[in-house]
Scaffold this motif. Structure first.
Motif, PDB file in Angstrom:
ATOM      1  N   PRO A 150      48.354 -58.726  60.101  1.00 48.44           N
ATOM      2  CA  PRO A 150      48.993 -58.256  58.870  1.00 48.44           C
ATOM      3  C   PRO A 150      50.377 -57.668  59.156  1.00 48.44           C
ATOM      4  O   PRO A 150      50.556 -56.907  60.112  1.00 48.44           O
ATOM      5  CB  PRO A 150      48.032 -57.173  58.370  1.00 48.44           C
ATOM      6  CG  PRO A 150      46.718 -57.516  59.002  1.00 48.44           C
ATOM      7  CD  PRO A 150      47.072 -58.058  60.352  1.00 48.44           C
ATOM      8  N   ILE A 151      51.349 -58.065  58.324  1.00 50.92           N
ATOM      9  CA  ILE A 151      52.720 -57.575  58.483  1.00 50.92           C
ATOM     10  C   ILE A 151      53.288 -57.160  57.128  1.00 50.92           C
ATOM     11  O   ILE A 151      52.787 -57.549  56.080  1.00 50.92           O
ATOM     12  CB  ILE A 151      53.646 -58.619  59.157  1.00 50.92           C
ATOM     13  CG1 ILE A 151      53.787 -59.889  58.307  1.00 50.92           C
ATOM     14  CG2 ILE A 151      53.153 -58.962  60.559  1.00 50.92           C
ATOM     15  CD1 ILE A 151      54.817 -60.892  58.824  1.00 50.92           C
ATOM     16  N   THR A 152      54.356 -56.372  57.187  1.00 49.03           N
ATOM     17  CA  THR A 152      55.034 -55.903  55.975  1.00 49.03           C
ATOM     18  C   THR A 152      56.114 -56.907  55.556  1.00 49.03           C
ATOM     19  O   THR A 152      56.488 -57.795  56.330  1.00 49.03           O
ATOM     20  CB  THR A 152      55.702 -54.539  56.226  1.00 49.03           C
ATOM     21  OG1 THR A 152      56.748 -54.716  57.185  1.00 49.03           O
ATOM     22  CG2 THR A 152      54.695 -53.501  56.718  1.00 49.03           C
ATOM     23  N   LYS A 153      56.632 -56.716  54.357  1.00 49.72           N
ATOM     24  CA  LYS A 153      57.718 -57.577  53.879  1.00 49.72           C
ATOM     25  C   LYS A 153      58.945 -57.451  54.778  1.00 49.72           C
ATOM     26  O   LYS A 153      59.606 -58.438  55.085  1.00 49.72           O
ATOM     27  CB  LYS A 153      58.081 -57.231  52.432  1.00 49.72           C
ATOM     28  CG  LYS A 153      59.143 -58.138  51.874  1.00 49.72           C
ATOM     29  CD  LYS A 153      59.380 -57.918  50.407  1.00 49.72           C
ATOM     30  CE  LYS A 153      60.379 -58.954  49.929  1.00 49.72           C
ATOM     31  NZ  LYS A 153      60.482 -59.005  48.489  1.00 49.72           N
ATOM     32  N   GLU A 154      59.249 -56.233  55.232  1.00 45.51           N
ATOM     33  CA  GLU A 154      60.400 -56.019  56.111  1.00 45.51           C
ATOM     34  C   GLU A 154      60.228 -56.772  57.434  1.00 45.51           C
ATOM     35  O   GLU A 154      61.187 -57.336  57.972  1.00 45.51           O
ATOM     36  CB  GLU A 154      60.602 -54.522  56.382  1.00 45.51           C
ATOM     37  CG  GLU A 154      60.970 -53.694  55.173  1.00 45.51           C
ATOM     38  CD  GLU A 154      59.763 -53.308  54.308  1.00 45.51           C
ATOM     39  OE1 GLU A 154      59.996 -52.851  53.177  1.00 45.51           O
ATOM     40  OE2 GLU A 154      58.600 -53.487  54.746  1.00 45.51           O
TER      41      GLU A 154
END
Length: 187
Positions: A150-154
């Motif tokens: 899982p990763i963030t938009k940034e």
């Protein structure tokens, strides 16, 4: 190779890496039935060696596919929504766009409620290594087992600009807490 034998080999591969304590799960809603009778999401509970839950696709690809791919994700708690997420991703892979190493997916929501991680990166299974990553089958065919991180938009924007290698370097340098759905972006 017959589809039943193929699924048996996938299951045996998971068991040889994570043990024989698991549940085979389905999600009756949504696109589950399109994936065929053999498709399952496997749930491996924590063990003394691995203090986390593991959810893995089993049958995301068919043996006849040019690139056979399976995915897994880790969680600090038992989380049935990950079953739904893996089914949606498997359906997308099978019927829309073939996924591969370093591709990203958009969950369309947070990994968990109020999570800033609304995307995921298909990465090598660094925690399990080469033993899990590739299952060699007959006729030179291989199945690749990738970790859904899982990763963030940034982090997604950074990956698009500088590449997945650079993003993974930042994760390693900063000690990515891949079990924390509420973690801050590392970029």
């Amino acid at each position: 190779m017959e589809e039943n034998l193929y699924h048996h080999k996938l299951l045996s591969h998971y068991i040889s890496n994570w043990g024989d304590e698991y549940r085979s799960l389905i999600w009756e809603k949504g696109p589950y039935k399109d994936l065929g009778d053999q498709f399952r999401v496997l749930e491996f509970p924590p063990t003394p060696e691995r203090n986390m839950w593991t959810y893995a696709t089993c049958g995301m690809s068919h043996f006849e596919d040019q690139l056979c791919l399976e995915l897994h994700i880790f969680s600090d708690e038992q989380d049935q929504t990950l079953v739904e997420s893996l089914i949606v991703i498997a359906h997308f892979h099978r019927f829309r766009t073939r996924l591969g190493h370093w591709h990203t997916i958009n969950w369309g929501r947070g990994w968990r409620l109020n999570s800033s991680c609304s995307f995921a990166l298909l990465s090598q299974p660094y925690l399990d290594g080469a033993k899990l990553e590739i299952l060699d089958l007959e006729d030179g065919k291989s199945v690749f087992f990738y970790w859904l991180v899982p990763i963030t938009k940034e982090e997604l924007v950074f990956k698009k600009e500088y590449g997945a290698d650079k993003l993974e370097e930042i994760f390693e340098e900063n000690g990515l807490n891949y079990l924390d759905p509420f973690r801050s972006s590392l970029v």
